[in-house]
Design a protein around this motif. Structure first.
Motif, PDB file in Angstrom:
ATOM      1  N   ALA A 450       0.846  -1.195   0.000  1.00  0.00           N
ATOM      2  CA  ALA A 450       0.000   0.000   0.000  1.00  0.00           C
ATOM      3  C   ALA A 450       0.880   1.243   0.000  1.00  0.00           C
ATOM      4  O   ALA A 450       0.594   2.226  -0.688  1.00  0.00           O
ATOM      5  N   ASP A 453       2.267   1.782  -3.363  1.00  0.00           N
ATOM      6  CA  ASP A 453       1.217   2.303  -4.222  1.00  0.00           C
ATOM      7  C   ASP A 453       1.081   3.809  -4.011  1.00  0.00           C
ATOM      8  O   ASP A 453       1.004   4.593  -4.954  1.00  0.00           O
ATOM      9  N   GLN A 454       1.076   4.166  -2.736  1.00  0.00           N
ATOM     10  CA  GLN A 454       0.945   5.555  -2.339  1.00  0.00           C
ATOM     11  C   GLN A 454       2.100   6.396  -2.895  1.00  0.00           C
ATOM     12  O   GLN A 454       1.923   7.534  -3.293  1.00  0.00           O
ATOM     13  N   GLY A 458       5.255   1.485  -9.162  1.00  0.00           N
ATOM     14  CA  GLY A 458       4.559   0.361  -9.794  1.00  0.00           C
ATOM     15  C   GLY A 458       5.410  -0.887  -9.736  1.00  0.00           C
ATOM     16  O   GLY A 458       6.618  -0.819  -9.503  1.00  0.00           O
ATOM     17  N   ARG A 459       4.797  -2.029  -9.924  1.00  0.00           N
ATOM     18  CA  ARG A 459       5.558  -3.270  -9.963  1.00  0.00           C
ATOM     19  C   ARG A 459       6.309  -3.362 -11.283  1.00  0.00           C
ATOM     20  O   ARG A 459       5.849  -2.867 -12.304  1.00  0.00           O
TER      21      ARG A 459
END
Length: 556
Positions: A450, A453-454, A458-459
């Motif tokens: 999370a 993400d914040q 990105g992966r």
RNA sequence: GCGCCCGUAGCUCAGCUGGACAGAGCGACAGACUUCUAAUCUGUGGGUCGCAGGUUCGAAUCCUGCCGGGCGCGCCA
């Protein structure tokens, strides 16, 4: 440890061992080293082949190591191979191997480790099987938690599982229960209760009676004090139905799914019990003696023969079980598994006899014996007596410690071991409770992702592996790579407690990794690798918890 | 008496189709939060693996015999 990620290495070692000694070694064991300085993975194979080749183990190990060093294709996997101790081969693996493993696991998603069973079987699993004359207690809870976890495991590795619960809704206990309910009903309508001497006394009997009265009103006025045969039959059936409904609802609360509740009474009503006895008679497996009909179970390893039909004409419990197992045999597919309490272990050979009589190999029936569970509180054993009404029910246990803790604790130990469940520990909503330890590891992974993400990270699934790996990263990846083997092993052994042990180890590895390594904000390669590692860990924790029927919270 | 299961750290238990100085959790003691959750981590202390033989290069693990505990050995369910 036979992770598929090391199959190439395994084969190479086998070839080298054969080349060095002439001995063919089909199964090359790879084991986690006991000490970190021994590297990432080890093999004791040299000791085994040396014995058969009649040479010193260390010498053989040296030959194998040398042969492996000469193989260019292994350079992508092995960083270093050393011989140590009595003849162990110790391997240090390349960062690239770790990178590939993490990518593969994350990509495999929920299929990681699934469907490995060979051959895949259709299995009929019977478990819990309560009497609908009273509430389920801690013992039933252990059967439920264990049976359901076994079912989930078998399903995950590729078997087709049918879950069945046999309901003992027939016979003297049901009659007593019916009479007990009728007595409480009599009280409710102002009649004199006729509670049988060895009847049921729990408060739930009165509850059931009240429910029935709400439905039928005063229809039985004048017929329950004392009750007539028809009234007794009614109260037994109506009461049993309601108890069964409670049982079903409690199992659902515990996330224990059944495909079918099989009524013993219907076996009698539909003539299957008599038909089963006839089938045994036709097979020449019965005889008459003292006015009773006997089943030659001693031909199948039982201590003595058993009665099917008593001299008074009544069929025994075994006769119903014959019918039930014949029925199950015709529906099971490849195998049936019974989970029975330790007090029924003497039943194994009788049931095997039924299977053999039906023309099957006795191997298709697997009987798993569940040992006792007792409760301990404040360091003292909680006395449990049915008569004194101090039995801890499943309902109370769930209200006390919750479904997650109940399920986790009840499958934490081998089904073969009698153990004591520490209520204080299970109640503990904090650090010392192993349930939360594992769940927290999952929540922690979610938290890291999370955060990423914040931060807008990105992966990057096709990242390159970092050149240097922290020991905690190596340990975590190695643990994850062992998942397919761990889950296959737990399923094959019908041993969900092994899965629990694995998850506790995995959680520990994750927590250690968390404290040593940051994920977000590192260099591109490192961040990408650790992101995938976190994704893979979260995935395996979630899979494992799901197989145990325990929740995997994203936040705690 | 016979059968099944079990005896591993103070407690609850893993490990038992043989492999490196025997593991975890809880409890005890000492440390670590300005950083993605401290429901976490790091370290210390703690064991004749019930006892005695045997097999093996190697035994908690396999074999035998004891000792101790649980469960079972109904024309009950």
């Amino acid at each position: 440890m036979t992770t598929p990620f090391l199959d190439d290495l395994s084969r190479a070692i086998a070839a080298a061992a054969t080349q060095a000694t002439g001995v063919v070694e089909p199964a090359v064991p790879l084991v986690p080293p006991t000490r970190p300085e021994h590297g990432d993975i080890a093999s004791p194979v040299a000791m085994g082949v040396a014995k058969r080749a009649g040479r010193p183990p260390r010498e053989v190990a040296d030959d194998i190591a040398e042969a492996l060093r000469r193989r260019d294709d292994l350079a992508l996997i092995i960083d270093r191979v050393e011989v140590a101790g009595p003849g162990f081969l110790n391997f240090r693996l390349r960062p690239g191997w770790f990178g590939r493993v993490v990518r593969d696991i994350a990509a495999a998603d929920r299929e990681f480790g699934a469907g490995s069973a060979k051959p895949r079987e259709a299995i009929l699993l019977e478990f819990v099987s309560p009497n609908p004359t009273g509430p389920m207690h801690v013992g039933h809870a252990r059967h439920a938690a264990y049976g359901d976890a076994v079912a989930r495991l078998l399903d995950f590795v590729g078997h087709t599982v049918w879950r069945e619960c046999y309901v003992n809704d027939y016979g003297r206990q049901m009659e007593l229960f019916g009479a007990s309910v009728a007595a409480r009903y009599a009280e409710l309508i102002g009649d004199v209760p006729h509670l049988p001497e060895d009847g049921y006394h729990g408060a739930y009997v009165a509850e059931i009676a009240a429910e029935i009265r709400t439905e039928v009103g005063d229809r039985f006025v004048g017929r329950v004090s004392p009750p007539d045969a028809k009234a007794l039959g009614f109260f037994a059936t109506a009461g049993g139905d309601r108890m069964l409904a409670r049982t079903q609802s409690e199992l659902e609360t515990c996330r224990v799914r059944m495909d079918r509740y099989f009524s013993e009474a219907t076996l009698h009503a539909e003539g299957h019990v008599v038909a089963g006895i006839d089938a045994l008679r036709a097979a020449g497996l019965t005889y008459e003696d003292d006015g009773a009909t006997w089943f030659r179970t001693s031909d199948f390893g039982d201590e003595k023969d058993r009665v099917l039909v008593r001299s008074d004409g009544a069929t025994t419990y075994l006769a119903a079980d014959v019918a039930y197992h014949l029925d199950k045999a015709s529906r099971m597919g490849d195998r049936m598994i019974d989970i029975l309490g330790a007090d029924h272990h003497g039943y194994i050979n009788r049931l095997k006899a039924v299977i053999a009589a039906a023309g099957y190999s006795t191997d298709v029936l697997e009987v798993l014996i569940m040992q006792l569970v007792s409760l301990i509180e404040q360091g003292e054993a909680k006395r449990m007596s049915k008569r004194a009404g101090t039995l801890v029910t499943l309902h109370e246990l769930i209200n006390d410690i919750g479904v997650d803790a109940t399920r986790f604790f009840l499958v934490e130990r081998s089904h073969d071991t009698a153990f004591e469940l520490d209520l204080n520990l299970a109640r503990e909503q904090s650090q010392e409770n192993p349930v939360y330890y594992v769940q927290y590891a999952h929540a922690r992974c979610c938290s890291i992702l999370a955060k990423a993400d914040q931060a807008g990270v990105g992966r990057a699934p096709d990242h390159a592996a970092p050149d240097e790996l922290d020991p905690s990263e190596r340990a975590l990846v190695l643990r994850l790579s062992d998942w397919p083997d761990a889950v296959a092993d737990a399923a094959a052994r019908r041993a969900p407690h092994r899965l629990v042990a694995y998850l506790k180890d995995l959680a520990r590895d994750l927590h250690a990794f968390y404290h040593r390594c940051r994920v977000v904000g590192e260099s591109a390669d490192v961040q990408a690798f650790r992101m995938e590692l976190t994704v893979a860990t979260r995935q395996v924790l979630a899979l494992g918890l799901e197989l145990l029927g325990v929740g995997a919270p994203e936040r705690m």
